[in-house]
Design an enzyme around this catalytic site. Sequence first.
Site, PDB file in Angstrom:
ATOM      1  N   LYS A  89       0.804  -1.227   0.000  1.00 54.82           N
ATOM      2  CA  LYS A  89       0.000   0.000   0.000  1.00 54.82           C
ATOM      3  C   LYS A  89       0.836   1.276   0.000  1.00 54.82           C
ATOM      4  O   LYS A  89       0.395   2.315  -0.501  1.00 54.82           O
ATOM      5  CB  LYS A  89      -0.954   0.001   1.197  1.00 54.82           C
ATOM      6  CG  LYS A  89      -2.036  -1.069   1.157  1.00 54.82           C
ATOM      7  CD  LYS A  89      -3.031  -0.824   0.045  1.00 54.82           C
ATOM      8  CE  LYS A  89      -4.209  -1.787   0.107  1.00 54.82           C
ATOM      9  NZ  LYS A  89      -5.180  -1.556  -0.985  1.00 54.82           N
ATOM     10  N   GLU A 111      -9.642   6.076   2.866  1.00 56.60           N
ATOM     11  CA  GLU A 111     -10.419   4.973   3.428  1.00 56.60           C
ATOM     12  C   GLU A 111      -9.461   3.836   3.742  1.00 56.60           C
ATOM     13  O   GLU A 111      -8.369   3.756   3.183  1.00 56.60           O
ATOM     14  CB  GLU A 111     -11.469   4.508   2.417  1.00 56.60           C
ATOM     15  CG  GLU A 111     -11.008   3.468   1.407  1.00 56.60           C
ATOM     16  CD  GLU A 111      -9.821   3.865   0.538  1.00 56.60           C
ATOM     17  OE1 GLU A 111      -9.125   2.944   0.046  1.00 56.60           O
ATOM     18  OE2 GLU A 111      -9.568   5.069   0.330  1.00 56.60           O
ATOM     19  N   SER A 378       1.741  -9.746  -0.507  1.00 59.29           N
ATOM     20  CA  SER A 378       1.430  -8.316  -0.485  1.00 59.29           C
ATOM     21  C   SER A 378       1.487  -7.672   0.891  1.00 59.29           C
ATOM     22  O   SER A 378       1.457  -6.445   0.990  1.00 59.29           O
ATOM     23  CB  SER A 378       0.056  -8.076  -1.102  1.00 59.29           C
ATOM     24  OG  SER A 378      -0.937  -8.817  -0.410  1.00 59.29           O
TER      25      SER A 378
END
Length: 396
Positions: A89, A111, A378
Site C-alpha cells: 500500500k 479509506e 502483499s
Amino acid sequence: MSLPDARGYFGRYGGKFVPETVMGALAELERAYAEARADSSFWKEFESLCHDYVGRPTPLYPAQQLTAKLGGATILLKREDLAFTGAHKINNALGQGLLAKRMGKKRIVAETGAGQHGVAAATVCAQFNLECVIYMGEEDIHRQASNVFRMKLLGAEVHPVTAGSRTLKEAISEAIRDWVTNVKNTHFLLGSVVGPHPYPMMVRDFQSIIGQETKKQMLAKFQRLPDWIIACVGGGSNAIGIFSPFIEDKRVKLTGVEAAGRGLKMSQHAASLVEGRVGVIHGTKSYLLQDEHGQIMSTYSIAPGLDYPAVGPEHGYLKDSGRATYVTATDSQALEAFELLSKTEGIIPALEPAHAIYYAAKLATQLPPQTLMVVNLSGRGDKDLDIVWQALQENR
C-alpha cells in the site's frame, strides 16, 4: 491499444459514474495526474523515495522449504511484506502524496479496510506534513486495532464508520463525501484500483513498480520470465500492480485469488469476479456482488482487506478477455496457508495474500519443478495475529 481509453474505460469497464458535484474534483485530479505522468522529474522523485524511504526494490525470494514440502513447481515470493509499513500500500500512498503536494493540497482523506492503506496514508502525510483523516468501518476498527493505533501514532484522525456493514464499502463512501465537501484543500487518497477514472489507472501506475521489479529480478536470476503469477484480489491493487507489466507477455499466466469466505454457497464471501454481475459502485462500472434487485450484497472475509463487494475495472477487462483467470480460497484454506508458510519459511503472511499462497500451493503440486511460480506476498501478518489466534481456537 493502451488502456484505459480517454474516457477511462478498460473495454466496457471503468468510466466516471458520479454526480455533477464530484465531476469538478475529478477533472482537476485528471489534469494534474496527466501533467505529472508526463513529467520525468515526478517519476524520478517517486522512484528515489521508493528506494530511500520505502526500501525498494523488495526481494524476489525463493521459497525453498515450501517448494520442497510441496514437491512441485518452484515457488518465488515477491516480498512486499518487507516494504516500509509492511505492505504494498505504501507505493500508491507515496505516489498520490507527491501528487497532492504538486496540486497544493494540504489535507488528505483516505479509506481503509485492513488498515494497511490507512497506515501508509498516515505515514506519507507525516513525511510530507499533510493533515490526514482516515475513514474506517467500525467492524474493521475492532478487527485491526493495532493498525488503528499506528495511524493515530502517526498523527492521523481515525473516524469510525457505523453505517451498513461497517467495513470498507462504507468507509469509501464517507471518504468521498468528505472530499467533495472540502475539495479546495483536500485530496482523496484512494487505496485501490477502484472508483471513478483516473483512480484505477493512477493506482495501477504507482503499484506497477511491483511487476517492473519482478520482471527485472526474474531475468537477472533465471534469464526468463515466470510461468505463473498469482496474487490475492480484493479491490485489486496488489494484483494489478504485479500483473500489468506482464500483460503483453502472453506466456505468463496470471491468476487472481478472491475471498470465498465461509463458502460461495453460503453467500458469505467477497468473490465479485467469480460470483458477481456487472454493475456500478463508487463511480465505476465493474463486477460486483448484487442481489436480484441490483442492490449491493453484504460481503464477508476473514481478511479485512478483501472484504469489498466489487473489484477494479481492469480486472473485469482481464477476466472477460481471458488474459487473467480468477479463482477463490475460503477462510479455512487461507488459515491453512497462513500456518503453512509460517512453519516452512518462517514468514508470517497477512491473511490477504494467504489466499494466494493457498492456491499457489495447491497448483504447485500439479506442476513440474522447472515451472517458475511467483506469488505476490502483499503484506505481513502482524496485524492479523489476534484474528488468526481466535479462528484457530474456534476450529480446534
